[in-house]
Design a protein around this motif. Structure first.
Motif, PDB file in Angstrom:
ATOM      1  N   PHE A   1       0.836  -1.205   0.000  1.00  0.00           N
ATOM      2  CA  PHE A   1       0.000   0.000   0.000  1.00  0.00           C
ATOM      3  C   PHE A   1       0.868   1.251   0.000  1.00  0.00           C
ATOM      4  N   THR A   2       1.944   1.236   0.792  1.00  0.00           N
ATOM      5  CA  THR A   2       2.811   2.410   0.843  1.00  0.00           C
ATOM      6  C   THR A   2       3.591   2.583  -0.453  1.00  0.00           C
ATOM      7  N   VAL A   3       3.915   1.467  -1.134  1.00  0.00           N
ATOM      8  CA  VAL A   3       4.540   1.569  -2.462  1.00  0.00           C
ATOM      9  C   VAL A   3       3.618   2.323  -3.410  1.00  0.00           C
ATOM     10  N   PHE A   4       2.343   1.919  -3.433  1.00  0.00           N
ATOM     11  CA  PHE A   4       1.369   2.606  -4.283  1.00  0.00           C
ATOM     12  C   PHE A   4       1.256   4.077  -3.888  1.00  0.00           C
ATOM     13  N   LEU A   5       1.150   4.325  -2.587  1.00  0.00           N
ATOM     14  CA  LEU A   5       0.957   5.688  -2.104  1.00  0.00           C
ATOM     15  C   LEU A   5       2.134   6.586  -2.456  1.00  0.00           C
ATOM     16  N   THR A   6       3.349   6.124  -2.200  1.00  0.00           N
ATOM     17  CA  THR A   6       4.523   6.967  -2.459  1.00  0.00           C
ATOM     18  C   THR A   6       4.754   7.174  -3.957  1.00  0.00           C
ATOM     19  N   LEU A   7       4.551   6.120  -4.763  1.00  0.00           N
ATOM     20  CA  LEU A   7       4.747   6.270  -6.207  1.00  0.00           C
ATOM     21  C   LEU A   7       3.695   7.193  -6.823  1.00  0.00           C
ATOM     22  N   LYS A   8       2.483   7.184  -6.274  1.00  0.00           N
ATOM     23  CA  LYS A   8       1.441   8.076  -6.764  1.00  0.00           C
ATOM     24  C   LYS A   8       1.689   9.510  -6.320  1.00  0.00           C
ATOM     25  N   MET A   9       2.167   9.674  -5.064  1.00  0.00           N
ATOM     26  CA  MET A   9       2.353  11.010  -4.502  1.00  0.00           C
ATOM     27  C   MET A   9       3.601  11.710  -5.018  1.00  0.00           C
ATOM     28  N   PHE A  10       4.663  10.955  -5.278  1.00  0.00           N
ATOM     29  CA  PHE A  10       5.963  11.576  -5.555  1.00  0.00           C
ATOM     30  C   PHE A  10       5.923  12.547  -6.741  1.00  0.00           C
ATOM     31  N   PRO A  11       5.443  12.136  -7.927  1.00  0.00           N
ATOM     32  CA  PRO A  11       5.415  13.102  -9.030  1.00  0.00           C
ATOM     33  C   PRO A  11       4.476  14.274  -8.776  1.00  0.00           C
ATOM     34  N   ILE A  12       3.396  14.041  -8.015  1.00  0.00           N
ATOM     35  CA  ILE A  12       2.474  15.130  -7.687  1.00  0.00           C
ATOM     36  C   ILE A  12       3.145  16.120  -6.739  1.00  0.00           C
ATOM     37  N   CYS A  13       3.872  15.608  -5.732  1.00  0.00           N
ATOM     38  CA  CYS A  13       4.591  16.481  -4.795  1.00  0.00           C
ATOM     39  C   CYS A  13       5.666  17.290  -5.511  1.00  0.00           C
ATOM     40  N   VAL A  14       6.373  16.651  -6.436  1.00  0.00           N
ATOM     41  CA  VAL A  14       7.400  17.369  -7.205  1.00  0.00           C
ATOM     42  C   VAL A  14       6.763  18.486  -8.022  1.00  0.00           C
ATOM     43  N   ALA A  15       5.592  18.215  -8.620  1.00  0.00           N
ATOM     44  CA  ALA A  15       4.905  19.228  -9.423  1.00  0.00           C
ATOM     45  C   ALA A  15       4.401  20.383  -8.560  1.00  0.00           C
ATOM     46  N   LEU A  16       3.918  20.088  -7.330  1.00  0.00           N
ATOM     47  CA  LEU A  16       3.349  21.118  -6.464  1.00  0.00           C
ATOM     48  C   LEU A  16       4.405  21.875  -5.668  1.00  0.00           C
ATOM     49  N   TRP A  17       5.354  21.132  -5.077  1.00  0.00           N
ATOM     50  CA  TRP A  17       6.329  21.731  -4.165  1.00  0.00           C
ATOM     51  C   TRP A  17       7.709  21.927  -4.774  1.00  0.00           C
ATOM     52  N   GLY A  18       8.009  21.183  -5.813  1.00  0.00           N
ATOM     53  CA  GLY A  18       9.353  21.191  -6.363  1.00  0.00           C
ATOM     54  C   GLY A  18      10.168  20.027  -5.815  1.00  0.00           C
ATOM     55  N   ILE A  19      11.223  19.682  -6.509  1.00  0.00           N
ATOM     56  CA  ILE A  19      12.039  18.530  -6.129  1.00  0.00           C
ATOM     57  C   ILE A  19      12.737  18.744  -4.787  1.00  0.00           C
ATOM     58  N   SER A  20      13.117  20.001  -4.480  1.00  0.00           N
ATOM     59  CA  SER A  20      13.867  20.269  -3.246  1.00  0.00           C
ATOM     60  C   SER A  20      13.041  19.973  -2.009  1.00  0.00           C
ATOM     61  N   VAL A  21      11.843  20.550  -1.931  1.00  0.00           N
ATOM     62  CA  VAL A  21      10.994  20.338  -0.749  1.00  0.00           C
ATOM     63  C   VAL A  21      10.611  18.863  -0.624  1.00  0.00           C
TER      64      VAL A  21
ATOM     65  N   CYS B   1      11.457  13.632   2.485  1.00  0.00           N
ATOM     66  CA  CYS B   1      11.983  12.257   2.544  1.00  0.00           C
ATOM     67  C   CYS B   1      13.148  12.166   3.521  1.00  0.00           C
ATOM     68  N   SER B   2      13.972  13.207   3.553  1.00  0.00           N
ATOM     69  CA  SER B   2      15.098  13.245   4.484  1.00  0.00           C
ATOM     70  C   SER B   2      14.610  13.214   5.924  1.00  0.00           C
ATOM     71  N   GLY B   3      13.506  13.921   6.196  1.00  0.00           N
ATOM     72  CA  GLY B   3      12.937  13.932   7.542  1.00  0.00           C
ATOM     73  C   GLY B   3      12.467  12.553   7.977  1.00  0.00           C
ATOM     74  N   PHE B   4      11.841  11.803   7.071  1.00  0.00           N
ATOM     75  CA  PHE B   4      11.404  10.447   7.389  1.00  0.00           C
ATOM     76  C   PHE B   4      12.602   9.547   7.688  1.00  0.00           C
TER      77      PHE B   4
END
Length: 465
Positions: free
Chosen positions: A415-435, A440-443
């Motif tokens: 489930f987390t594989v699905f969640l992270t793979l779905k979220m990652f490109p969306i997060c990059v588009a919304l926040w940028g690769i840096s944020v 991920c570094s915090g986790f």
């Protein structure tokens, strides 16, 4: 003469994988991991291909858009959940071997759908089936290997699961960048066929056969995996001990396994460690980097060739996992997890800093830095968070609830594989690769703190405890 004595001494060492007792265990582990190699190959192959599908040079007769790419990348997680559940339900009922035979079927179908794709739905279904293969493998293979392996080499053999996945990922990167889209499936499809045939050459695990009261077959299986003769009284006494312990365990489980076995202090401690392990593994971005590595390098403003960078990352995954096989049983799991999580956190923080300033300043003079940082990150992830994942997951639980607990947590992992793979490109588009990578570094840092304070060493732990 001295060289011959050294070689003889090395092969007589019980910790040597090529010693007489261990060599069948090693050989069978390599054969069953053809399945995980295949799974990694599909995952690595799709990463550069997804980038090509969004261009005018796409090999397919239909257009693929960003939202569809995120589904192609993430739907493998849903397939993994289905594979987890099927393998978890069936492996104790029909045996590990029959489940392992079945793994080849969805993977073969994946490449057929890739070859004959006429719409994006073909790719969705294909990735779903590829996920089923991976999900089933991640449930049945750790169980199978842990039951055939001696305790002193169990960590090394168990870590080969992720080593073979990463070898497949690297092969997939190379194939996708050097072999035409419609050529690759015709040759790759031979691999699951070879895997299916190889399964005929070794028996079911002695543990499962004892639980099914097939004691004669269990004895033959034990002798095969330990590579011993029937007249070896010391080794056969081990079989009798194993048999007695499993029968006793089965009797106790049948009579007294209740919900209280799942809500006591050791169980809760194991749940916490397993949960943090899975969250650290996935939300550190380890699988996202493997899947979206070409897009990540493009976003990093590197001056190096993206395809070359992708292949180097694949190499570093293998190197990291190989180091795990060398160190896991020698120094233990805990130290590797600590080094892995702390190092991954620092590397992701550094990568985020670089990409942040790369958007503001011209950093072409150090355009090699993203490759260096990500290579180090991938290496450090794979010596612990990835390489020791299934070894620790199996060993951390009490024996009485191990099968149910491991199966449940592997489903959570999917489930987390699905969640992270779905979220990652969306997060990059919304926040940028840096944020995104800073999160991920915090986790990773949170995982390090937990492992430092609470994770117990499981090296050499008996699976009957």
């Amino acid at each position: 003469m001295k060289l011959q004595m050294k070689i003889r001494s090395m092969f007589s060492n019980p910790n040597c994988l090529l010693s007489q007792r261990n060599r069948h265990q090693l050989l069978v582990t390599l054969l069953v991991n053809i399945a995980t190699f295949c799974h990694g190959l599909g995952a690595g192959w799709i990463s550069p291909v997804m980038r090509d599908l969004q261009t005018e040079n796409s090999p397919l007769p239909f257009e693929v858009y960003v939202n569809e790419i995120s589904w192609i990348g993430s739907i493998v997680g849903i397939g993994s959940v289905v594979g987890n559940l099927l393998a978890g339900l069936l492996q104790d009922r029909i045996g590990r071997k029959l489940v392992m035979y079945g793994i080849a079927i969805p993977y073969t179908s994946f490449w057929l759908l890739i070859y004959f794709a006429q719409s994006v739905e073909y790719l969705y279904v294909g990735r779903f089936l590829a996920g089923m293969t991976g999900g089933s493998s991640y449930v049945v293979l750790p169980t199978f290997i842990s039951e055939i392996a001696d305790a002193n080499i169990r960590g090394r053999l168990g870590s080969m699961i992720l080593l073979s996945v990463n070898a497949g990922v690297l092969t997939g990167y190379v194939v996708s960048t050097n072999v035409a889209y419609f050529t690759a499936p015709m040759y790759i499809i031979l691999l699951p066929i070879c895997y299916f045939i190889c399964n005929f050459f070794f028996p079911e695990t002695p543990n499962h056969l004892i639980k099914k009261n097939k004691f004669l077959e269990a004895e033959r299986s034990f002798r095969f995996y330990k590579n011993i003769q029937k007249d070896d009284q010391h080794s056969m006494s081990e079989f009798e001990d194993l048999k007695a312990q499993l029968i006793k365990e089965q009797d106790l489980r049948g009579k007294s396994l209740t919900y209280q076995d799942f809500i006591n202090r050791p169980a809760f401690k194991a749940y916490a460690s397993a949960f943090v392990l899975l969250m650290s593994n996935q939300f550190s971005g380890s699988f996202c980097v493997t899947t979206y590595v070409a897009d990540i390098f493009t976003a990093s403003h590197t001056t190096l060739d993206v395809n070359m960078c992708t292949i180097i990352i694949g190499v570093m995954q293998i190197v990291g996992n190989y180091v795990t096989t060398l160190l896991c049983d020698k120094y233990g799991r805990r130290i590797l997890m600590l080094v892995s999580t702390s190092g991954a956190s620092l590397c992701l923080a550094a990568f985020g800093i670089y990409t942040y300033f790369a958007q503001l300043y011209d950093l072409t003079s150090v355009g090699w830095l993203p490759l260096f940082i990500l290579s180090l990150y991938v290496f450090l992830c794979n010596i612990g968070l990835v390489g020791c994942l299934f070894v620790v997951l199996v060993e951390v639980f009490p024996n009485k609830i191990r099968t149910a607990a491991v199966s449940t947590f592997v489903v959570i992992l999917s489930f987390t594989v699905f969640l992270t793979l779905k979220m990652f490109p969306i997060c990059v588009a919304l926040w940028g690769i840096s944020v995104t990578v800073w999160c991920c570094s915090g986790f990773s840092l949170a995982g390090f703190l937990y492992f430092l304070l609470f994770l117990e060493e499981t090296k050499g732990k008996s699976l009957l405890a």
